[in-house]
Design an enzyme around this catalytic site. Structure first.
Site, PDB file in Angstrom:
ATOM      1  CE  LYS A 153      -4.384   1.278   2.159  1.00  0.00           C
ATOM      2  NZ  LYS A 153      -5.176   1.491   0.964  1.00  0.00           N
TER       3      LYS A 153
HETATM    4  N1  PMP Z   1      -7.518  -2.487  -3.270  1.00  0.00           N
HETATM    5  C1  PMP Z   1      -7.021  -1.248  -3.121  1.00  0.00           C
HETATM    6  C2  PMP Z   1      -6.299  -0.619  -4.267  1.00  0.00           C
HETATM    7  C3  PMP Z   1      -7.215  -0.553  -1.914  1.00  0.00           C
HETATM    8  O1  PMP Z   1      -6.750   0.693  -1.768  1.00  0.00           O
HETATM    9  C4  PMP Z   1      -7.933  -1.166  -0.871  1.00  0.00           C
HETATM   10  C5  PMP Z   1      -8.165  -0.429   0.416  1.00  0.00           C
HETATM   11  N2  PMP Z   1      -7.113  -0.616   1.320  1.00  0.00           N
HETATM   12  C6  PMP Z   1      -8.406  -2.477  -1.067  1.00  0.00           C
HETATM   13  C7  PMP Z   1      -8.178  -3.113  -2.283  1.00  0.00           C
HETATM   14  C8  PMP Z   1      -9.140  -3.203   0.012  1.00  0.00           C
HETATM   15  O2  PMP Z   1      -8.248  -3.573   1.027  1.00  0.00           O
HETATM   16  P1  PMP Z   1      -8.755  -3.728   2.533  1.00  0.00           P
HETATM   17  O3  PMP Z   1      -9.915  -4.657   2.487  1.00  0.00           O
HETATM   18  O4  PMP Z   1      -7.591  -4.329   3.247  1.00  0.00           O
HETATM   19  O5  PMP Z   1      -9.117  -2.384   3.008  1.00  0.00           O
END
Ligand code: PMP
Length: 296
Positions: A153
């Site tokens: 991320k």
């Molecule tokens: N894909 C992307 C590109 C994201 O930014 C997010 C949000 N964090 C997610 C998927 C979903 O991840 P999570 O369920 O861990 O929030």
């Protein structure tokens, strides 16, 4: 708003008023997008703040940092503890927590020794709204995993997300669905994607997507309910006119999709597996966390 005169944030070991915190304009992250962050939700569980899957989020933060060669001297346990302190200091229960590891001054393209940790939180209602989403297949692809670690991320990756949502909004859609470099569906701008056909859920495998914590929670819930979940590559044409579809994400939670490129999904949202998962998810996230139980 994100903060007011009383908001406390954490920066490099100090608790400060958000308005008093200072960061350098020469931070490498500011110029080149080389920081890592998380998006975490806290819920009001019987009057106590409960941070959903806090350990998993902070483990992903540390993994993202490692993939970007960014040093982080904090442990998952310390970061979880700081998050609860942050919520307490700001008197928040239903909140969004945003930790970020950003880099010190450096205008070169070399790694930076000096790193900073910033934590903030703000009151949080619902992100995508409760009505069904009108989604378009984006003209933008997700970043190539051989170019950048897409499973990390990283702040800079979100230029891609912003381009996709800007395009979608300008064309009258709510959200974008992005494909990978092979034309298979990857994920949304900030959420993972599932579709339903004949009682089975399909979602793209890891490789071109962020390994979403909500994605794996939704898969666990579906399997516990007895549904089959298949991780597979599929083109957007396969999704159009399917029985149902939804996004998963910490902010989006389980968000039903009504249309893809104008094609409606066959079932009413209330009759889909996604709807059942959304209900179960709402219950799950409001259970007291281990931390809340331990301190009770
Ligand atoms: N894909 C992307 C590109 C994201 O930014 C997010 C949000 N964090 C997610 C998927 C979903 O991840 P999570 O369920 O861990 O929030």
């Amino acid at each position: 708003m994100y903060y007011n005169d009383n908001t406390q944030i954490y920066l490099d070991g100090d608790w400060l008023k958000a308005g008093d915190a200072r960061v350098s304009l020469y931070s490498q992250t500011m110029h080149y997008g080389s920081g890592v962050f998380e998006g975490i939700r806290s819920y009001n569980a019987d009057g106590e703040a409960s941070v959903f899957k806090a350990e998993e989020h902070y483990q992903r933060l540390l993994d993202s940092a490692a993939k970007m060669h960014i040093r982080c001297d904090y442990t998952v346990e310390q970061l979880v503890e700081l998050s609860y302190e942050l919520l307490e200091k700001n008197n928040l229960k239903d909140a969004y927590i945003r930790p970020m590891i950003f880099l010190g001054d450096n205008m070169t393209l070399h790694t930076v020794e000096k790193v900073h940790l910033f934590l903030c939180a703000w009151e949080w209602g619902k992100y995508l709204g409760s009505s069904l989403l009108n989604v378009m297949v984006s003209s933008y692809e997700r970043p190539n995993p051989r170019a950048v670690p897409v499973e990390a991320k990283v702040t800079g990756h979100y230029t891609n997300s912003i381009l996709a949502t800007t395009e979608a909004k300008s064309k009258g859609f709510d959200e974008a669905l992005l494909c990978d470099e092979n034309g298979s569906v990857a994920e949304g701008s900030g959420a993972n994607f599932f579709y339903e056909q004949d009682g089975v859920l399909y979602t793209p495998p890891l490789g071109n997507i962020l390994p979403g914590i909500t994605r794996s929670t939704a898969m666990d819930i579906a399997r516990e309910m007895g549904y089959e979940v298949v991780e597979a590559y599929f083109p957007p044409q396969k999704v159009k006119g399917a029985d149902g579809a939804f996004f998963t994400g910490t902010a989006a939670e389980i968000a039903g999709i009504g249309w893809l490129d104008g094609s409606p999904f066959k079932l009413d949202w209330e009759d889909t597996i996604g709807f059942k998962i959304a209900k179960a998810y709402q219950k799950l996230v409001r259970q007291p966390s281990r931390r809340t139980i331990a301190s009770a």
